[in-house]
Design a protein around this motif. Structure first.
Motif, PDB file in Angstrom:
ATOM      1  N   ARG A  91      -6.314   8.282  66.059  1.00 19.03           N
ATOM      2  CA  ARG A  91      -5.305   8.042  67.087  1.00 19.03           C
ATOM      3  C   ARG A  91      -3.926   8.432  66.556  1.00 19.03           C
ATOM      4  NH1 ARG A  91      -6.674   5.653  71.376  1.00 19.03           N
ATOM      5  NH2 ARG A  91      -4.554   4.941  71.768  1.00 19.03           N
ATOM      6  N   ASP A 145      -0.328   6.672  67.105  1.00 16.87           N
ATOM      7  CA  ASP A 145      -0.481   5.284  67.542  1.00 16.87           C
ATOM      8  C   ASP A 145      -0.166   4.361  66.368  1.00 16.87           C
ATOM      9  OD1 ASP A 145      -1.173   2.835  68.517  1.00 16.87           O
ATOM     10  OD2 ASP A 145      -3.244   3.337  69.000  1.00 16.87           O
ATOM     11  N   GLN A 146       0.892   3.611  66.486  1.00 16.93           N
ATOM     12  CA  GLN A 146       1.295   2.713  65.407  1.00 16.93           C
ATOM     13  C   GLN A 146       1.041   1.242  65.749  1.00 16.93           C
ATOM     14  OE1 GLN A 146       2.357   3.828  62.353  1.00 16.93           O
ATOM     15  NE2 GLN A 146       1.707   5.775  63.227  1.00 16.93           N
ATOM     16  N   SER A 147       0.168   0.992  66.716  1.00 11.99           N
ATOM     17  CA  SER A 147      -0.143  -0.392  67.068  1.00 11.99           C
ATOM     18  C   SER A 147      -1.173  -0.963  66.096  1.00 11.99           C
ATOM     19  CB  SER A 147      -0.685  -0.469  68.501  1.00 11.99           C
ATOM     20  OG  SER A 147      -1.900   0.249  68.612  1.00 11.99           O
ATOM     21  N   TYR A 148      -1.130  -2.268  65.933  1.00 11.94           N
ATOM     22  CA  TYR A 148      -2.078  -2.955  65.064  1.00 11.94           C
ATOM     23  C   TYR A 148      -2.671  -4.137  65.820  1.00 11.94           C
ATOM     24  CZ  TYR A 148      -0.066  -0.294  61.208  1.00 11.94           C
ATOM     25  OH  TYR A 148       0.350   0.724  60.390  1.00 11.94           O
ATOM     26  N   ARG A 195      -7.253   1.417  64.048  1.00 13.92           N
ATOM     27  CA  ARG A 195      -7.039   1.106  65.475  1.00 13.92           C
ATOM     28  C   ARG A 195      -8.257   1.399  66.347  1.00 13.92           C
ATOM     29  NH1 ARG A 195      -3.224   2.955  61.729  1.00 13.92           N
ATOM     30  NH2 ARG A 195      -1.098   2.540  62.399  1.00 13.92           N
ATOM     31  N   PHE A 205      -4.428  -5.381  71.113  1.00 13.53           N
ATOM     32  CA  PHE A 205      -3.372  -4.463  70.700  1.00 13.53           C
ATOM     33  C   PHE A 205      -2.319  -4.458  71.807  1.00 13.53           C
ATOM     34  CE2 PHE A 205      -7.193  -3.209  68.594  1.00 13.53           C
ATOM     35  CZ  PHE A 205      -6.833  -2.628  67.389  1.00 13.53           C
ATOM     36  N   ASN A 229      -1.208  -1.999  73.327  1.00 17.33           N
ATOM     37  CA  ASN A 229      -1.563  -1.011  74.343  1.00 17.33           C
ATOM     38  C   ASN A 229      -3.064  -0.934  74.602  1.00 17.33           C
ATOM     39  OD1 ASN A 229      -2.247   0.047  71.879  1.00 17.33           O
ATOM     40  ND2 ASN A 229      -1.090   1.951  72.098  1.00 17.33           N
ATOM     41  N   TYR A 230      -3.794  -1.976  74.189  1.00 23.70           N
ATOM     42  CA  TYR A 230      -5.252  -1.968  74.384  1.00 23.70           C
ATOM     43  C   TYR A 230      -5.765  -3.389  74.186  1.00 23.70           C
ATOM     44  CZ  TYR A 230     -10.105  -0.256  73.871  1.00 23.70           C
ATOM     45  OH  TYR A 230     -11.446   0.002  74.035  1.00 23.70           O
ATOM     46  N   ARG A 275     -11.427   3.237  73.258  1.00 26.73           N
ATOM     47  CA  ARG A 275     -11.158   3.790  71.925  1.00 26.73           C
ATOM     48  C   ARG A 275     -12.439   4.088  71.167  1.00 26.73           C
ATOM     49  NH1 ARG A 275      -5.848   0.778  69.368  1.00 26.73           N
ATOM     50  NH2 ARG A 275      -4.446   1.228  71.117  1.00 26.73           N
TER      51      ARG A 275
END
Length: 243
Positions: A23, A26-29, A69, A84, A86-87, A144
């Protein structure tokens, strides 16, 4: 081109001590709502990258530098405390609930396809580019990884009246192609629990099917979808339609 971009990303991320993952950008955790955690350890055991350790109280302790992710931890958690920005389970659940389902008097089945965004969804896209035709009553929803699939999505879809759910993921096994190592394999293992959900709803187990596909298998998409549609047609409409 894709390999070149991945190589550039690898050099950049490794230089700052961060994990490289499919991803890009994408910097989401994953975020944990610890108040509801039961310390079941499923997230720590099922994470393909060992990105979740435990603290002294046996609570999940994320290691962001190893995280890719994939969302496998989110799918593993029975309490749905992992998400997340965004998820999330709720986000996909709302998308499922927004799908229009024909009523019980309309002989139009509604089929939901949860497709892995790494191989399956691009294969579907390629089928469209090649103008291959398939059953028109299918609705696609990218995820994902199939390993991020939470069983509540199955219950939401089927109780809404959707006639069948097709899970499209990467190949697993000896020559696995899963971008997250064992995401598709975990989804396959969870199929037994999906059967429990179907039994609870008094629905046939054939209403949910798992298929493995590579991005180069786009020519198989019409056959897979049409075959599943024919099976659902033989089963008849979901009895929850209209409720």
């Amino acid at each position: 081109m894709g390999a070149a971009l991945k190589a550039i990303q690898c050099v950049e991320m490794v230089s700052v001590g961060k994990a490289v993952h499919p991803r890009a950008g994408d910097q989401s955790y994953p975020e944990f709502f610890m108040q509801r955690c039961t310390q079941c350890k499923r997230c720590t055991e099922e994470c393909p990258f060992g990105a979740i350790n435990e603290d002294e109280k046996a609570n999940p302790l994320p290691n962001p530098t190893r995280c890719r992710r994939c969302g496998v931890c989110m799918g593993a958690c029975p309490e749905r405390i992992i998400s997340f920005k965004n998820y999330s389970v709720g986000m996909i659940g709302n998308m499922i609930k927004s799908i229009n389902v024909p009523d019980e008097y309309d002989e139009k089945p509604r089929i939901l396809v949860l497709a892995c965004e790494n191989d399956a969804y691009p294969a579907i896209d390629m089928a469209g580019i090649e103008r291959l035709s398939y059953n028109p009553w299918v609705r696609f929803l990218p995820v994902r990884c199939l390993g991020s699939m939470n069983l509540v999505w199955m219950a939401d879809a089927l109780s809404k009246g959707i006639d069948g759910i097709l899970l499209l993921g990467c190949r697993h096994g000896k020559d696995y192609q899963c971008h997250f190592i064992k995401g598709s394999e975990l989804a396959d293992i969870r199929m037994s629990k999906i059967k429990e959900t179907l039994d609870r709803l008094v629905l046939e187990s054939d209403r949910v099917r798992l298929e493995q596909i590579a991005i180069t298998d786009y020519s198989r998409i019409p056959e897979i979808l049409d075959s599943f549609a024919e099976k659902l047609n033989s089963l008849g409409p979901n009895p929850y339609k209209g409720y």
